[in-house]
Design a protein around this motif. Structure first.
Motif, PDB file in Angstrom:
ATOM      1  N   GLN A   1       1.010  -1.335   0.183  1.00  0.00           N
ATOM      2  CA  GLN A   1       0.064   0.147   0.132  1.00  0.00           C
ATOM      3  C   GLN A   1       0.817   1.368  -0.146  1.00  0.00           C
ATOM      4  OE1 GLN A   1      -3.275   0.906   2.518  1.00  0.00           O
ATOM      5  NE2 GLN A   1      -3.974  -1.071   2.578  1.00  0.00           N
ATOM      6  N   ILE A   2       0.616   2.323  -0.851  1.00  0.00           N
ATOM      7  CA  ILE A   2       1.220   3.553  -0.727  1.00  0.00           C
ATOM      8  C   ILE A   2       0.257   4.448   0.181  1.00  0.00           C
ATOM      9  CG2 ILE A   2       1.927   5.518  -2.084  1.00  0.00           C
ATOM     10  CD1 ILE A   2       2.219   3.642  -4.493  1.00  0.00           C
ATOM     11  N   VAL A   3       0.697   5.187   1.136  1.00  0.00           N
ATOM     12  CA  VAL A   3       0.102   5.863   1.890  1.00  0.00           C
ATOM     13  C   VAL A   3       0.568   7.243   2.229  1.00  0.00           C
ATOM     14  CG1 VAL A   3      -0.893   3.787   3.250  1.00  0.00           C
ATOM     15  CG2 VAL A   3       1.309   4.878   4.001  1.00  0.00           C
ATOM     16  N   GLU A   4      -0.004   8.141   2.741  1.00  0.00           N
ATOM     17  CA  GLU A   4       0.319   9.653   2.777  1.00  0.00           C
ATOM     18  C   GLU A   4       0.277  10.070   4.381  1.00  0.00           C
ATOM     19  OE1 GLU A   4      -1.426  12.404   3.445  1.00  0.00           O
ATOM     20  OE2 GLU A   4      -3.367  11.495   3.425  1.00  0.00           O
ATOM     21  N   THR A   5       1.098  10.592   4.926  1.00  0.00           N
ATOM     22  CA  THR A   5       1.179  10.677   6.165  1.00  0.00           C
ATOM     23  C   THR A   5       0.850  12.128   6.636  1.00  0.00           C
ATOM     24  OG1 THR A   5       3.459  11.695   6.186  1.00  0.00           O
ATOM     25  CG2 THR A   5       3.165   9.101   6.600  1.00  0.00           C
TER      26      THR A   5
ATOM     27  N   HIS B   1      -2.629  13.355   5.867  1.00  0.00           N
ATOM     28  CA  HIS B   1      -4.036  13.132   6.215  1.00  0.00           C
ATOM     29  C   HIS B   1      -4.084  11.849   6.939  1.00  0.00           C
ATOM     30  CE1 HIS B   1      -4.659  17.158   4.850  1.00  0.00           C
ATOM     31  NE2 HIS B   1      -4.399  16.886   3.692  1.00  0.00           N
ATOM     32  N   ASN B   2      -2.915  11.007   6.661  1.00  0.00           N
ATOM     33  CA  ASN B   2      -3.154   9.713   7.224  1.00  0.00           C
ATOM     34  C   ASN B   2      -4.177   8.791   6.427  1.00  0.00           C
ATOM     35  OD1 ASN B   2      -1.090  10.055   9.129  1.00  0.00           O
ATOM     36  ND2 ASN B   2      -2.767  10.579  10.770  1.00  0.00           N
ATOM     37  N   THR B   3      -3.766   8.653   4.928  1.00  0.00           N
ATOM     38  CA  THR B   3      -4.788   7.888   4.237  1.00  0.00           C
ATOM     39  C   THR B   3      -4.033   7.083   3.316  1.00  0.00           C
ATOM     40  OG1 THR B   3      -4.910   9.542   2.463  1.00  0.00           O
ATOM     41  CG2 THR B   3      -6.604  10.117   4.165  1.00  0.00           C
ATOM     42  N   ALA B   4      -4.733   6.228   2.659  1.00  0.00           N
ATOM     43  CA  ALA B   4      -4.369   5.114   1.583  1.00  0.00           C
ATOM     44  C   ALA B   4      -4.245   5.778   0.363  1.00  0.00           C
ATOM     45  CB  ALA B   4      -5.111   3.817   1.704  1.00  0.00           C
ATOM     46  N   VAL B   5      -3.239   5.801  -0.470  1.00  0.00           N
ATOM     47  CA  VAL B   5      -3.466   6.619  -1.776  1.00  0.00           C
ATOM     48  C   VAL B   5      -3.518   5.447  -2.988  1.00  0.00           C
ATOM     49  CG1 VAL B   5      -1.725   7.783  -3.217  1.00  0.00           C
ATOM     50  CG2 VAL B   5      -1.917   8.249  -1.028  1.00  0.00           C
ATOM     51  N   ALA B   6      -2.890   4.270  -2.931  1.00  0.00           N
ATOM     52  CA  ALA B   6      -2.601   3.318  -3.816  1.00  0.00           C
ATOM     53  C   ALA B   6      -2.430   1.904  -3.479  1.00  0.00           C
ATOM     54  CB  ALA B   6      -2.088   3.808  -5.083  1.00  0.00           C
ATOM     55  N   ARG B   7      -2.853   0.894  -4.203  1.00  0.00           N
ATOM     56  CA  ARG B   7      -2.103  -0.593  -3.938  1.00  0.00           C
ATOM     57  C   ARG B   7      -1.511  -0.938  -5.137  1.00  0.00           C
ATOM     58  NH1 ARG B   7      -4.105  -5.884  -3.333  1.00  0.00           N
ATOM     59  NH2 ARG B   7      -3.357  -6.914  -1.267  1.00  0.00           N
ATOM     60  N   VAL B   8      -0.296  -1.546  -4.883  1.00  0.00           N
ATOM     61  CA  VAL B   8       0.572  -2.118  -5.954  1.00  0.00           C
ATOM     62  C   VAL B   8       0.677  -3.530  -5.806  1.00  0.00           C
ATOM     63  CG1 VAL B   8       2.721  -2.071  -7.521  1.00  0.00           C
ATOM     64  CG2 VAL B   8       1.551   0.086  -6.310  1.00  0.00           C
ATOM     65  N   GLU B   9       0.328  -4.514  -6.573  1.00  0.00           N
ATOM     66  CA  GLU B   9       0.169  -5.876  -6.508  1.00  0.00           C
ATOM     67  C   GLU B   9       1.375  -6.380  -7.448  1.00  0.00           C
ATOM     68  OE1 GLU B   9      -3.615  -7.200  -7.798  1.00  0.00           O
ATOM     69  OE2 GLU B   9      -4.536  -6.918  -5.484  1.00  0.00           O
TER      70      GLU B   9
ATOM     71  N   ASP C   1       6.847   2.765  -8.929  1.00  0.00           N
ATOM     72  CA  ASP C   1       6.646   4.309  -9.074  1.00  0.00           C
ATOM     73  C   ASP C   1       5.622   4.513  -8.155  1.00  0.00           C
ATOM     74  OD1 ASP C   1       5.843   6.773 -10.117  1.00  0.00           O
ATOM     75  OD2 ASP C   1       6.600   6.199 -11.971  1.00  0.00           O
ATOM     76  N   LEU C   2       5.958   5.296  -7.237  1.00  0.00           N
ATOM     77  CA  LEU C   2       5.051   5.992  -6.282  1.00  0.00           C
ATOM     78  C   LEU C   2       3.917   6.704  -6.767  1.00  0.00           C
ATOM     79  CD1 LEU C   2       7.018   6.609  -2.797  1.00  0.00           C
ATOM     80  CD2 LEU C   2       6.143   4.324  -3.544  1.00  0.00           C
ATOM     81  N   LEU C   3       4.542   7.628  -7.610  1.00  0.00           N
ATOM     82  CA  LEU C   3       3.398   8.526  -8.276  1.00  0.00           C
ATOM     83  C   LEU C   3       2.399   7.856  -9.217  1.00  0.00           C
ATOM     84  CD1 LEU C   3       5.588  11.555  -9.097  1.00  0.00           C
ATOM     85  CD2 LEU C   3       4.162  11.300  -6.899  1.00  0.00           C
ATOM     86  N   CYS C   4       2.932   6.664 -10.048  1.00  0.00           N
ATOM     87  CA  CYS C   4       2.068   6.204 -10.934  1.00  0.00           C
ATOM     88  C   CYS C   4       1.575   4.956 -10.448  1.00  0.00           C
ATOM     89  CB  CYS C   4       3.049   5.903 -12.365  1.00  0.00           C
ATOM     90  SG  CYS C   4       3.539   7.023 -13.245  1.00  0.00           S
ATOM     91  N   ALA C   5       2.014   4.472  -9.256  1.00  0.00           N
ATOM     92  CA  ALA C   5       1.345   3.345  -8.572  1.00  0.00           C
ATOM     93  C   ALA C   5       1.489   2.313  -9.491  1.00  0.00           C
ATOM     94  CB  ALA C   5      -0.096   3.658  -8.037  1.00  0.00           C
ATOM     95  N   ARG C   6       2.615   1.826  -9.735  1.00  0.00           N
ATOM     96  CA  ARG C   6       2.763   0.566 -10.704  1.00  0.00           C
ATOM     97  C   ARG C   6       4.333   0.224 -10.501  1.00  0.00           C
ATOM     98  NH1 ARG C   6       2.950   4.339 -16.262  1.00  0.00           N
ATOM     99  NH2 ARG C   6       4.850   4.951 -16.072  1.00  0.00           N
ATOM    100  N   VAL C   7       4.379  -1.063 -10.830  1.00  0.00           N
ATOM    101  CA  VAL C   7       5.803  -1.638 -10.933  1.00  0.00           C
ATOM    102  C   VAL C   7       6.631  -1.271 -12.191  1.00  0.00           C
ATOM    103  CG1 VAL C   7       7.197  -3.847 -10.877  1.00  0.00           C
ATOM    104  CG2 VAL C   7       5.154  -3.482  -9.552  1.00  0.00           C
ATOM    105  N   GLU C   8       7.453  -0.465 -12.071  1.00  0.00           N
ATOM    106  CA  GLU C   8       8.340   0.004 -13.228  1.00  0.00           C
ATOM    107  C   GLU C   8       9.100  -0.796 -13.844  1.00  0.00           C
ATOM    108  OE1 GLU C   8       9.318   3.408 -15.437  1.00  0.00           O
ATOM    109  OE2 GLU C   8       7.804   3.345 -13.937  1.00  0.00           O
TER     110      GLU C   8
END
Length: 389
Positions: free
Chosen positions: A40-44, A46-54, A86-93
């Motif tokens: 999971q990619i989260v941001e601190t 506002h303490n929310t989940a941003v995306a999930r990468v499998e 890639d944290l911004l694109c939420a994908r495996v580069e």
């Protein structure tokens, strides 16, 4: 003015054509979902989940380092997988399977090299951080051509990697000034079965914990010619040895002022070390066998979690009194803790509750819970700018 605006429009289009999020990465973090091979990619903020990468393979003992700009996370899987996320694109580069069994890695001081420590076959492989092209293969050979498991791999100033050999009882320094032809310096007979390694926040001292005997091995990277030396010899003398269900981790060691706080192997204790002479100052009784012993960024407190079967609690040590000041009970399966960069909050993974909990570090009050599937490691992008993390 209109001409400059037109140029900006023309040249900015391709930068964002892939629809990746436009945001800073300084407040991002990754939570390992070990059972699903996902993060999971989260941001601190506002303490929310941003995306999930499998699709990241076996993450049962996963760790993460970050590129200098904080955009890319390099995830080291137990199956030998090295994944660039890639944290911004939420994908495996990009993803490579570089060994049969690996146990973590590091990024070089200049951010251009990724090193992976391997159990099978024993050794270290070094990759180009941009392309993941293999640049160097360093077999951990010892004795009569045997291969040793490699653990405790850290980055060090001077574009060096330092690591320990479990089977050989050695510490190696790999100088990567020429990435395709690393220069290796070996330090033998440092002690039996080094199980993990750490480097001090200033990058000067490398310390290997020893599982095969009471004590630790220390190497001064300013003066490697002096060789390794033993510290904390026989710290467990006279103590009843307990079964070790999970090896303690040294990487997130706690430094507060001129003292270090480290987990004792096989004891319900945290050791306090004087950094001026590397002697034991005190030992603090705790609830169970400590796994992670981590200092709040301001050095005022040290937070401790524990191995099975006592892994439902977290204890907080007051650095002034050297006593446990509070005990929290997040739930069974507390596996990791990570402080936000300025230390106002701490994130705790609670595997058996499928939750990540966020606590206020001033009041020790639970602020929020986020769902996560069997979470383990939590890694803040701020690690990109710290030695050894």
């Amino acid at each position: 003015m209109k001409r400059w605006w037109l140029l900006l429009v023309l040249f900015s289009g391709p930068l964002f054509a892939d629809d990746c999020a436009l945001r800073g990465t300084g407040d991002l973090a990754i939570v390992i979902e070990r059972a699903d091979g996902a993060v999971q990619i989260v941001e601190t903020t506002h303490n929310t989940a941003v995306a999930r990468v499998e699709g990241l393979g076996d993450l049962s003992h996963a760790s993460v380092v970050y590129s200098r700009d904080g955009r890319y996370a390099y995830v080291f899987g137990r199956d030998g997988g090295l994944s660039k996320v890639d944290l911004l694109c939420a994908r495996v580069e990009k993803r490579v399977i570089q060994s049969g069994n690996s146990i973590g890695g590091a990024i070089s001081q200049d951010g251009r090299l990724i090193a992976v420590s391997n159990y099978t076959p024993g050794g270290v492989k070094v990759f180009d951080a941009d392309s993941l092209e293999l640049l160097a293969d360093i077999p951990a050979t010892w004795g009569d051509g045997l291969r040793s498991k490699v653990i405790g791999l850290v980055d060090a100033p001077g574009n060096r990697f330092v690591f320990s050999l479990w089977d050989a009882g050695e510490i190696w320094i790999a100088d990567m000034q020429d990435p395709r032809h690393p220069r290796i310096t070996r330090f033998k007979d440092i002690g039996r079965n080094p199980y993990d390694g750490l480097i001090t926040p200033d990058g000067r001292y490398y310390i290997a914990g020893l599982f095969g005997e009471d004590g630790m091995a220390l190497l001064d990277l300013w003066h490697p010619e002096r060789g390794g030396r033993r510290i904390l010899d026989h710290y467990g003398r006279g103590e009843k040895k307990l079964p070790v269900y999970k090896m303690p981790h040294l990487e997130g060691w706690a430094v507060a002022g001129d003292r270090a706080f480290v987990p004792a192997v096989g004891l319900h204790a945290v050791l306090v070390i004087d950094l001026r002479d590397w002697r034991e100052l005190a030992r603090i009784p705790v609830y169970g066998q400590p796994v992670f012993v981590e200092a709040r960024p301001d050095g005022r407190e040290v937070w401790v979690n524990f191995a099975f079967p006592n892994n439902e609690k977290v204890q907080i040590i007051d650095v002034e009194t050297l006593k446990v000041s509070d005990t929290l009970e997040p739930g069974k399966g507390v596996l990791h803790m990570e402080f936000e960069p300025c230390g106002e909050e701490v994130w705790i993974s609670v595997r058996d509750r499928d939750r990540v909990q966020i606590y206020d570090t001033a009041s020790h009050r639970l602020l929020r819970e986020l769902p996560a599937r069997k979470p383990s490691g939590i890694f803040m992008a701020a690690r990109a700018h710290r030695i050894g993390l």
